[in-house]
Design an enzyme around this catalytic site. Structure first.
Site, PDB file in Angstrom:
ATOM      1  N   GLY A 138     -14.471 -21.091  -7.428  1.00  0.00           N
ATOM      2  CA  GLY A 138     -13.074 -21.471  -7.572  1.00  0.00           C
ATOM      3  C   GLY A 138     -12.550 -22.199  -6.356  1.00  0.00           C
ATOM      4  O   GLY A 138     -13.278 -22.940  -5.690  1.00  0.00           O
ATOM      5  N   TYR A 157     -17.411 -15.599  -9.213  1.00  0.00           N
ATOM      6  CA  TYR A 157     -16.761 -16.738  -9.866  1.00  0.00           C
ATOM      7  C   TYR A 157     -16.435 -17.812  -8.833  1.00  0.00           C
ATOM      8  O   TYR A 157     -15.772 -17.550  -7.831  1.00  0.00           O
ATOM      9  CB  TYR A 157     -15.482 -16.298 -10.576  1.00  0.00           C
ATOM     10  N   LYS A 180     -13.951   0.217   5.163  1.00  0.00           N
ATOM     11  CA  LYS A 180     -12.947  -0.658   4.551  1.00  0.00           C
ATOM     12  C   LYS A 180     -13.238  -2.120   4.864  1.00  0.00           C
ATOM     13  O   LYS A 180     -13.255  -2.975   3.982  1.00  0.00           O
ATOM     14  CB  LYS A 180     -11.555  -0.269   5.050  1.00  0.00           C
ATOM     15  N   VAL A 201       0.829  -1.205   0.000  1.00  0.00           N
ATOM     16  CA  VAL A 201       0.000   0.000   0.000  1.00  0.00           C
ATOM     17  C   VAL A 201       0.862   1.254   0.000  1.00  0.00           C
ATOM     18  O   VAL A 201       0.625   2.199  -0.764  1.00  0.00           O
ATOM     19  CB  VAL A 201      -0.959   0.004   1.207  1.00  0.00           C
ATOM     20  N   LYS A 209      -7.599 -11.732   6.400  1.00  0.00           N
ATOM     21  CA  LYS A 209      -7.271 -10.952   7.590  1.00  0.00           C
ATOM     22  C   LYS A 209      -8.420 -10.032   7.993  1.00  0.00           C
ATOM     23  O   LYS A 209      -8.735  -9.905   9.180  1.00  0.00           O
ATOM     24  CB  LYS A 209      -6.003 -10.139   7.310  1.00  0.00           C
ATOM     25  N   CYS A 226      -5.645  -9.398   2.240  1.00  0.00           N
ATOM     26  CA  CYS A 226      -6.772  -8.576   2.703  1.00  0.00           C
ATOM     27  C   CYS A 226      -7.967  -9.380   3.185  1.00  0.00           C
ATOM     28  O   CYS A 226      -8.341  -9.298   4.358  1.00  0.00           O
ATOM     29  CB  CYS A 226      -7.204  -7.622   1.586  1.00  0.00           C
ATOM     30  N   GLY A 265      -7.719 -15.769  -1.212  1.00  0.00           N
ATOM     31  CA  GLY A 265      -6.484 -15.700  -0.436  1.00  0.00           C
ATOM     32  C   GLY A 265      -6.009 -14.271  -0.396  1.00  0.00           C
ATOM     33  O   GLY A 265      -6.789 -13.330  -0.487  1.00  0.00           O
ATOM     34  N   LYS A 294      -6.717  -3.135  -5.711  1.00  0.00           N
ATOM     35  CA  LYS A 294      -6.682  -4.542  -6.072  1.00  0.00           C
ATOM     36  C   LYS A 294      -5.263  -4.909  -6.505  1.00  0.00           C
ATOM     37  O   LYS A 294      -4.693  -4.240  -7.380  1.00  0.00           O
ATOM     38  CB  LYS A 294      -7.657  -4.853  -7.212  1.00  0.00           C
TER      39      LYS A 294
END
Length: 454
Positions: free
Chosen positions: A264, A262, A215, A11, A274, A271, A268, A158
């Protein structure tokens, strides 16, 4: 403007570099001397498309500097961005040690009005703790009257598209105080972000706690959509439906949309896992259970086993002598981030079951070697069972099956004739549903997806 960025992780480095590219003078601080020397040379320690070029250009333009000098960092910036890590503690809460230490250093060295911006993802109420730590440090210096303001400005970047996300934000969330210092800070932040508002207003101004909450709420919602779709995909397998057709059917509803629907192998990265845990922990501290998010996390943990179970159903649980090609190691494409990557769970189980794995990833092999060595610290001899191919086709040579874990573009249009010629068995376990089952069947390839009707 003069800007200081505390922390040159994902970040901090993206934020600082992009703000420098807008003409600001940015001072990036980190406590790791080796990382700072690397950055001074224009070398970027993470993979993020377009970032290295921006770093190099802004170093050359003398708008971006890197240092370990705390006092110089605090002196430089009228705006002090705290962009350090907030790793999950053992109980799931966010560890604020680095955030509060950064705030303490600001209080130790500041000599004029500072806008202190929480850019790190932090629990609700952190802005109060940051302000208290700064006041405490100022009081220790006998400077009780020194003015500052804390702002909450969460990031919505992202991985794999962070530069574009920063330069073309869909919203800029600002949490500010209602006092005079808070309103002065808001004026400073409006000036800083003015280049992004020329087309239309993107700033969403609110109180500090609401900004911090926003957030977590955003990431929790996206994680929920993923786990919801994965559960439906597993049910689709049982009832004979095709989850891709279902996705198209519900995604066409404008109230739902297509994003993050989607199916799958689970989410992971740094972000979602956690932040879901941290928000759940916050609720527990308030005497409330977030039962939906508890289920989201449980579903995601189980989903990382789904592809493995499909492999076991086909070959049995003893994979001794089996050679499996694996495409994709990072938790998502366009990054080398292996944090909480589903590939780690899958590779661990395959090696322990006796399989030999030949893996390919366009950028994450170096990071994969590092984290898998940690994963297998209790059984390092098993690492002899994984090898890394220099290209996707090389991984296929003599393979009993191909396992797809990450949806890199390079994997989306495979040469099926070459695939069949190279593999021992033309069999694909597709953890990202990249291909259409009927196309694979017509090509003579056995295909197993996630919730895809064979």
């Amino acid at each position: 403007m003069n800007i200081t960025i505390i922390g040159t992780g994902y970040v901090g480095l993206v934020t600082g570099t992009c703000l420098a590219d807008l003409g600001n003078h940015v001072f990036c601080l980190d406590i790791d001397p080796a990382k700072i020397e690397m950055l001074k040379r224009g070398e970027v320690p993470i993979y993020e498309p377009g970032l290295a070029e921006l770093v190099q250009a802004n170093i050359a333009a003398e708008r971006l500097v890197f240092s370990t000098d705390v006092a110089a960092a605090v002196a430089h910036g009228d705006v002090q961005f705290i962009a350090v890590g907030t790793p999950a503690d053992e109980d799931g809460s966010a560890d604020l040690h680095y955030v509060l230490e950064a705030a303490r250093n600001i209080g130790r060295h500041m000599t004029g009005f500072k806008v202190v911006v929480d850019k790190s993802t932090v629990p609700v109420g952190t802005s109060d703790k940051v302000a208290a730590v700064i006041r405490e440090a100022l009081a220790a210096r006998g400077m009780d009257e020194q003015r500052f303001a804390v702002v909450s400005n969460p990031e919505f970047l992202k991985e794999g598209a962070a530069v574009d996300d920063f330069m073309r934000p869909d919203r800029i969330v600002l949490g500010v105080g209602e006092d005079d210092a808070g309103q002065e800070a808001l004026s400073v932040m409006r000036k800083l972000y003015a280049p992004f508002n020329r087309n239309h207003e993107r700033m969403r101004v609110m109180d500090l706690r609401s900004a911090e909450f926003t957030k977590y709420a955003a990431n929790a919602m996206l994680a929920t959509r993923i786990s919801f779709m994965n559960e439906l995909a597993n049910l689709a397998d049982r009832v004979g439906a095709d989850i891709e057709l279902v996705r198209q059917g519900i995604g066409s509803d404008p109230r739902i949309g297509y994003n993050f629907l989607y199916a799958g192998t689970g989410y992971g990265g740094s972000c979602f896992p956690k932040d879901v845990q941290a928000l759940t922990h916050t609720a527990q501290e308030q005497g409330q259970r977030l039962r939906v998010l508890e289920a989201v996390e449980a579903v995601n943990d189980e989903q990382k086993q789904v592809l493995l179970e499909k492999i076991f159903q086909r070959f049995g649980r003893d994979l001794t002598g089996r050679r499996l090609a694996l495409w994709g190691l990072s938790f998502k494409p366009n990054t080398d981030d292996m944090r909480e990557a589903p590939s780690r769970v899958l590779i661990g189980a395959l090696l322990r079951a006796g399989a030999r794995v030949v893996a390919h990833d366009p950028v994450a092999v170096t990071e994969a070697r590092r984290v898998l060595a940690l994963d297998f610290a209790d059984a390092p001899q098993l690492l002899a069972g994984i090898h890394y191919a220099s290209n996707p086709l090389q991984a296929l040579e003599g393979a009993d099956a191909l396992v797809i874990v990450t949806e890199w573009k390079a994997y989306k249009s495979p040469q099926l004739d070459r695939l069949k010629a190279l593999m021992k068995t033309p069999l694909i376990f597709d953890g990202r549903n990249l291909y259409e089952p009927w196309n694979m069947r017509a090509a003579g390839v056995e295909y197993v997806g996630i919730g895809r009707r064979a």
